[in-house]
Design an enzyme around this catalytic site. Structure first.
Site, PDB file in Angstrom:
ATOM      1  N   CYS A  94     -23.003   8.306  12.349  1.00 28.31           N
ATOM      2  CA  CYS A  94     -23.576   6.925  11.707  1.00 28.31           C
ATOM      3  C   CYS A  94     -24.383   6.240  12.432  1.00 28.31           C
ATOM      4  O   CYS A  94     -25.067   5.366  11.913  1.00 28.31           O
ATOM      5  CB  CYS A  94     -22.243   6.054  11.295  1.00 28.31           C
ATOM      6  N   HIS A 129     -24.046  -1.437  11.536  1.00 26.71           N
ATOM      7  CA  HIS A 129     -23.624  -0.440  10.690  1.00 26.71           C
ATOM      8  C   HIS A 129     -22.563  -0.769   9.562  1.00 26.71           C
ATOM      9  O   HIS A 129     -21.616  -1.581  10.122  1.00 26.71           O
ATOM     10  CB  HIS A 129     -22.794   0.740  11.381  1.00 26.71           C
ATOM     11  N   ASN A 131     -19.613   2.958   3.125  1.00 24.71           N
ATOM     12  CA  ASN A 131     -20.125   3.274   4.275  1.00 24.71           C
ATOM     13  C   ASN A 131     -21.016   4.482   4.140  1.00 24.71           C
ATOM     14  O   ASN A 131     -20.575   5.600   3.569  1.00 24.71           O
ATOM     15  CB  ASN A 131     -18.919   3.791   5.371  1.00 24.71           C
TER      16      ASN A 131
HETATM   17  O1  UT7 Z   1     -18.574   5.215  10.314  1.00 26.36           O
HETATM   18  C1  UT7 Z   1     -17.503   5.343  11.015  1.00 26.36           C
HETATM   19  C2  UT7 Z   1     -16.341   5.797   9.747  1.00 26.36           C
HETATM   20  N1  UT7 Z   1     -15.110   5.274  10.225  1.00 26.36           N
HETATM   21  C3  UT7 Z   1     -14.587   3.934  10.140  1.00 26.36           C
HETATM   22  O2  UT7 Z   1     -15.321   2.987  10.474  1.00 26.36           O
HETATM   23  C4  UT7 Z   1     -13.382   3.576   9.844  1.00 26.36           C
HETATM   24  C5  UT7 Z   1     -12.820   2.491  10.892  1.00 26.36           C
HETATM   25  N2  UT7 Z   1     -10.889   2.279  10.439  1.00 26.36           N
HETATM   26  C6  UT7 Z   1     -11.074   1.323   9.350  1.00 26.36           C
HETATM   27  O3  UT7 Z   1     -11.961   1.079   8.796  1.00 26.36           O
HETATM   28  C7  UT7 Z   1      -9.607   1.257   9.103  1.00 26.36           C
HETATM   29  O4  UT7 Z   1      -8.696   1.709  10.182  1.00 26.36           O
HETATM   30  C8  UT7 Z   1      -9.348   1.750   7.753  1.00 26.36           C
HETATM   31  C9  UT7 Z   1      -9.885   0.752   6.626  1.00 26.36           C
HETATM   32  C10 UT7 Z   1      -9.644   3.407   7.727  1.00 26.36           C
HETATM   33  C11 UT7 Z   1      -7.500   1.715   7.577  1.00 26.36           C
HETATM   34  O5  UT7 Z   1      -7.129   0.198   7.613  1.00 26.36           O
HETATM   35  P1  UT7 Z   1      -5.934  -0.230   8.513  1.00 26.36           P
HETATM   36  O6  UT7 Z   1      -5.555  -1.324   8.483  1.00 26.36           O
HETATM   37  O7  UT7 Z   1      -6.239   0.420   9.844  1.00 26.36           O
HETATM   38  O8  UT7 Z   1      -4.606   0.898   7.857  1.00 26.36           O
HETATM   39  P2  UT7 Z   1      -4.023   1.902   8.257  1.00 26.36           P
HETATM   40  O9  UT7 Z   1      -4.656   2.990   8.537  1.00 26.36           O
HETATM   41  O10 UT7 Z   1      -3.211   1.477   9.680  1.00 26.36           O
HETATM   42  O11 UT7 Z   1      -2.937   1.949   7.142  1.00 26.36           O
HETATM   43  C12 UT7 Z   1      -1.926   1.190   6.851  1.00 26.36           C
HETATM   44  C13 UT7 Z   1      -1.430   1.349   5.519  1.00 26.36           C
HETATM   45  C14 UT7 Z   1      -0.563   2.758   5.749  1.00 26.36           C
HETATM   46  O12 UT7 Z   1       0.599   2.882   5.077  1.00 26.36           O
HETATM   47  P3  UT7 Z   1       2.039   2.339   5.987  1.00 26.36           P
HETATM   48  O13 UT7 Z   1       2.058   3.615   6.663  1.00 26.36           O
HETATM   49  O14 UT7 Z   1       1.868   1.191   6.360  1.00 26.36           O
HETATM   50  O15 UT7 Z   1       3.074   2.605   4.732  1.00 26.36           O
HETATM   51  C15 UT7 Z   1      -1.317   3.813   4.987  1.00 26.36           C
HETATM   52  O16 UT7 Z   1      -0.820   4.962   4.393  1.00 26.36           O
HETATM   53  O17 UT7 Z   1      -2.092   1.583   4.277  1.00 26.36           O
HETATM   54  C16 UT7 Z   1      -2.124   3.009   3.943  1.00 26.36           C
HETATM   55  N3  UT7 Z   1      -3.324   3.480   3.282  1.00 26.36           N
HETATM   56  C17 UT7 Z   1      -3.516   3.161   1.852  1.00 26.36           C
HETATM   57  N4  UT7 Z   1      -3.086   2.409   0.988  1.00 26.36           N
HETATM   58  C18 UT7 Z   1      -3.782   2.265  -0.057  1.00 26.36           C
HETATM   59  C19 UT7 Z   1      -4.100   4.035   4.002  1.00 26.36           C
HETATM   60  N5  UT7 Z   1      -5.323   4.100   3.178  1.00 26.36           N
HETATM   61  C20 UT7 Z   1      -5.085   3.697   2.051  1.00 26.36           C
HETATM   62  C21 UT7 Z   1      -5.764   3.502   0.721  1.00 26.36           C
HETATM   63  N6  UT7 Z   1      -4.966   2.892  -0.100  1.00 26.36           N
HETATM   64  N7  UT7 Z   1      -6.982   3.896   0.648  1.00 26.36           N
END
Ligand code: UT7
Length: 326
Positions: A108, A242, A272
């Site tokens: 990215c 970004h 993204n």
């Molecule tokens: O260009 C580089 C690319 N990557 C990035 O910039 C990503 C950087 N990271 C992020 O943007 C965030 O970490 C995410 C948006 C990917 C995730 O957000 P988060 O607040 O860190 O959530 P998490 O991964 O801690 O997940 C929280 C909960 C989990 O459920 P439990 O374990 O709390 O029951 C996940 O399973 O949200 C769940 N979850 C979803 N729920 C609904 C994960 N993805 C989804 C989804 N819809 N799409």
């Protein structure tokens, strides 16, 4: 080096959060609150090279240069269906360019890596007029049965034409090995001799780890560039970061204690789009007349690797041709 032309191109197919919630266990409210993304554009009937060509042509047109005047083409691209030839080679003839070209995988941060290299080429006299095209189809890296990554990405292309001038002040690019945090692995052809088992693994991302790395490294890059140039956060008119996640952008903004107006975003509409994201932002703001002569801009990006890139520049207005009537 300065920017004299900008362009961008998006696929025609729009996919909203609600459309994704139709087949994935997710919701508009989860995606919006965790990322800020509402909708994205995904390749359906177009190809990535068609998108890249459109963005490149548009940047060329706004630069006032003829394609044959371009003396280097740099394509920022993580992957596309061709392993070889490079996307740059594929685009030369349709663009009408006749010059050396290569593809650069800076994830990215690829657009800023490309700008950094273009700046070095221009400073050493290796090239004078460079077309940079950032074209990405990250939607094609994801496992579309998994909600974790699929909801985050969009496909797009953006392009910049750069030449000699008083625009870019300073660059900082970095790299570190964090293979497990974010990867997409493709298997190659087997041979009678290879003894290491390989299989394709769609995009895997440790979301929280990437989030923390992104905030920490962007802040470090921005702070170091400001300090090195005797500047304060207030001296920057606009931060073009970004477009991965609104919460990442907000965390960086809060650290810098800067107002929201200085951090334009479009991730709500496109998701993204990897290395294409900052170029789209520049193109849209510039065409809307929001980038004025003499404005100081900070660009900063991070991506899988882990790599980062940031730069400070003074903007010179680009003059766009009037759209032709159909
Ligand atoms: O260009 C580089 C690319 N990557 C990035 O910039 C990503 C950087 N990271 C992020 O943007 C965030 O970490 C995410 C948006 C990917 C995730 O957000 P988060 O607040 O860190 O959530 P998490 O991964 O801690 O997940 C929280 C909960 C989990 O459920 P439990 O374990 O709390 O029951 C996940 O399973 O949200 C769940 N979850 C979803 N729920 C609904 C994960 N993805 C989804 C989804 N819809 N799409």
């Amino acid at each position: 080096m300065k920017i004299i032309g900008t362009g961008s191109a998006l696929p025609s197919k729009e996919v909203t959060n609600d459309m994704l919630a139709g087949f994935l266990e997710t919701s508009d409210s989860w995606i919006t609150s965790r990322t800020g993304i509402k909708t994205r554009r995904l390749l359906s009937t177009e190809t990535l090279s068609e998108l890249a060509l459109k963005a490149g042509m548009s940047a060329l047109e706004s630069s006032g240069l003829k394609p044959e005047e371009i003396d280097y083409l740099i394509c920022s691209n993580v992957a596309n269906s061709y392993v070889s030839p490079s996307l740059g080679s594929i685009l030369l003839a349709p663009l009408g360019c006749c010059c050396p070209c290569f593809d650069l995988n800076g994830a990215c941060a690829g657009l800023i890596y490309s700008l950094d290299i273009a700046d070095a080429f221009i400073k050493t006299g290796k090239a004078k007029k460079i077309l940079i095209i950032a074209a990405e189809e990250p939607s094609r890296f994801c496992n579309w049965h998994e909600r974790e990554t699929t909801v985050l990405f969009g496909d797009a292309a953006s392009a910049l034409v750069v030449t000699e001038g008083e625009g870019f002040k300073d660059f900082r690019v970095t790299g570190e090995t964090h293979t497990d945090a974010l990867y997409y692995k493709r298997s190659l052809e087997t041979t009678p001799y290879d003894r290491v088992e390989e299989k394709t693994t769609p995009l895997v991302m440790q979301g929280r780890e990437v989030f923390k790395l992104a905030v920490r490294s962007c802040i470090k890059d921005v702070d170091m560039l400001l300090e090195r140039n005797g500047m304060k956060g207030d001296d920057i008119d606009m931060y073009l970061l970004h477009q991965a996640n609104l919460r990442i952008i907000d965390s960086i903004r809060e650290h810098l204690e800067q107002p929201q107006e200085k951090f334009p975003t479009n991730l709500q509409r496109y998701g993204n789009t990897s290395s294409a994201s900052i170029g789209i932002l520049i193109d849209e703001l510039s065409r809307a007349g929001q980038l004025k002569d003499g404005m100081t801009l900070m660009l900063s990006a991070f991506g899988g690797g882990f790599v980062t890139g940031a730069t400070i520049l003074t903007w010179s207005e680009v003059h766009y041709p009037e759209p032709t009537k159909e």
